[in-house]
Design a protein around this motif. Sequence first.
Motif, short mmCIF file in Angstrom:
data_model
loop_
_atom_site.label_atom_id
_atom_site.label_comp_id
_atom_site.label_asym_id
_atom_site.label_seq_id
_atom_site.Cartn_x
_atom_site.Cartn_y
_atom_site.Cartn_z
N GLU A 212 -81.35 -2.03 -9.24
CA GLU A 212 -80.07 -1.55 -8.73
C GLU A 212 -79.31 -0.72 -9.78
N GLU A 213 -79.38 -1.17 -11.02
CA GLU A 213 -78.65 -0.47 -12.07
C GLU A 213 -79.21 0.94 -12.27
N GLU A 214 -80.54 1.06 -12.27
CA GLU A 214 -81.16 2.37 -12.45
C GLU A 214 -80.84 3.31 -11.28
N ILE A 215 -80.85 2.74 -10.07
CA ILE A 215 -80.54 3.54 -8.89
C ILE A 215 -79.10 4.05 -8.95
N THR A 216 -78.19 3.16 -9.33
CA THR A 216 -76.77 3.55 -9.43
C THR A 216 -76.59 4.66 -10.46
N ARG A 217 -77.24 4.52 -11.61
CA ARG A 217 -77.10 5.53 -12.65
C ARG A 217 -77.70 6.86 -12.22
N LEU A 218 -78.84 6.81 -11.55
CA LEU A 218 -79.46 8.05 -11.07
C LEU A 218 -78.55 8.76 -10.07
N LYS A 219 -77.94 7.99 -9.18
CA LYS A 219 -77.03 8.60 -8.21
C LYS A 219 -75.83 9.22 -8.89
N THR A 220 -75.35 8.56 -9.95
CA THR A 220 -74.22 9.10 -10.71
C THR A 220 -74.61 10.40 -11.40
N HIS A 221 -75.80 10.41 -12.00
CA HIS A 221 -76.28 11.62 -12.68
C HIS A 221 -76.43 12.77 -11.69
N ILE A 222 -76.92 12.47 -10.50
CA ILE A 222 -77.09 13.50 -9.47
C ILE A 222 -75.72 14.08 -9.08
N LYS A 223 -74.74 13.21 -8.93
CA LYS A 223 -73.40 13.66 -8.56
C LYS A 223 -72.81 14.56 -9.64
N VAL A 224 -72.94 14.16 -10.91
CA VAL A 224 -72.43 14.97 -12.02
C VAL A 224 -73.18 16.29 -12.11
N PHE A 225 -74.48 16.24 -11.88
CA PHE A 225 -75.32 17.44 -11.92
C PHE A 225 -74.82 18.47 -10.92
N ARG A 226 -74.53 18.03 -9.70
CA ARG A 226 -74.05 18.96 -8.67
C ARG A 226 -72.67 19.52 -9.05
N THR A 227 -71.83 18.70 -9.64
CA THR A 227 -70.51 19.17 -10.07
C THR A 227 -70.65 20.27 -11.11
N LEU A 228 -71.57 20.09 -12.05
CA LEU A 228 -71.79 21.10 -13.08
C LEU A 228 -72.34 22.39 -12.49
N LEU A 229 -73.21 22.27 -11.48
CA LEU A 229 -73.74 23.47 -10.83
C LEU A 229 -72.62 24.28 -10.20
N ASP A 230 -71.63 23.59 -9.64
CA ASP A 230 -70.50 24.29 -9.02
C ASP A 230 -69.57 24.90 -10.07
N GLU A 231 -69.42 24.20 -11.21
CA GLU A 231 -68.58 24.75 -12.28
C GLU A 231 -69.21 26.01 -12.85
N GLY A 232 -70.47 25.89 -13.24
CA GLY A 232 -71.27 27.04 -13.64
C GLY A 232 -70.90 27.75 -14.92
N VAL A 233 -70.02 27.22 -15.75
CA VAL A 233 -69.60 27.88 -16.99
C VAL A 233 -70.08 27.08 -18.20
N GLU A 234 -70.97 27.66 -18.97
CA GLU A 234 -71.50 27.03 -20.18
C GLU A 234 -71.97 25.60 -19.90
N VAL A 235 -72.86 25.46 -18.94
CA VAL A 235 -73.31 24.12 -18.53
C VAL A 235 -74.76 23.85 -18.89
N GLY A 236 -75.44 24.81 -19.51
CA GLY A 236 -76.87 24.67 -19.78
C GLY A 236 -77.21 23.41 -20.55
N LYS A 237 -76.53 23.18 -21.68
CA LYS A 237 -76.82 22.01 -22.51
C LYS A 237 -76.54 20.71 -21.77
N LYS A 238 -75.46 20.70 -20.96
CA LYS A 238 -75.11 19.50 -20.20
C LYS A 238 -76.18 19.20 -19.14
N LEU A 239 -76.68 20.24 -18.50
CA LEU A 239 -77.72 20.05 -17.49
C LEU A 239 -79.00 19.53 -18.13
N GLU A 240 -79.34 20.06 -19.31
CA GLU A 240 -80.52 19.58 -20.02
C GLU A 240 -80.37 18.10 -20.37
#
Length: 282
Positions: A212-240
């Motif tokens: 459950e903990e791993e699933i929750t963290r993965l879902k959180t990472h996915i949510k943050v990832f999508r937010t960064l894609l929408d921001e789109g400014v100097e996000v390369g290192k964060k996405l990596e």
Amino acid sequence: MLSMTGFGKGGAEGEHWKANVIIRSLNGKGLDISVRMPSFLLSVEPKIKEAVKSKLRRGTVNVMIDVESKTVLPPVDINKLTQNVELVRDISRKLELSVKDDTVFEYAWKYSEKAITEVDEELENTVLQGVENALRELIASRKREGEALKEDLSQRVDRIESLLNQIVEKKDQIMERVKEKILEKAKRLELPEEHPTVMNELLFLLEKMDIEEEITRLKTHIKVFRTLLDEGVEVGKKLEFLGQEMHREITTLGNKIPDLSEYVVEIKTEIDRIKQQAANVE
């Protein structure tokens, strides 16, 4: 979102000078700028690099500059040519050598060629304007590539989320089978379900397989990832970084429930591709 890969070409003209500029950029951990141009333009190099730094944040950037005079410049210093002719003739007379006029002229010309040593204001402004024009085209190129990267990354994270949802559905079935196997084993040993040995083994395995903990963290990472894609400014290192974190979580999840390896392998494949693509993002 900007890609670090791009190409830009720009030109500029003044009253007496014409400048042609080509800028290419590739991946880089930071911002690395190299400039190739005629040596007499070296005094302008700091301003060229500042112009690039004002527009770009990451990438290996190669700037190539060529300038052309729009007016006819004397190829030699006439006064120096005259002096050199007299010098060669004087040496010839002292050494009692017979030197033809064309030979004298050839040597005198060779050491009288006039090189541009100073950069006037017009030439500097023309070069810098050419750099600005090339940068504008380069950034447009990086934006187009960035949009393609964004679309690819978005599709891959959607794929990961879909596989994660399948894992959530599958894990309950796997846990139920584990429970059934333990109870069948207890039945063969003629132990009741409530026996401490049975209960302890059941709790131990279920806790060991708790993801459950791993699933929750993965879902959180996915949510943050999508937010960064929408921001789109100097996000390369964060996405990596998020790609690395997702890889760590799915590895732990796969170790806890090996029966999910089919989904784990597919998710890891998508994460590896995400990390490769994110390395191209500014």
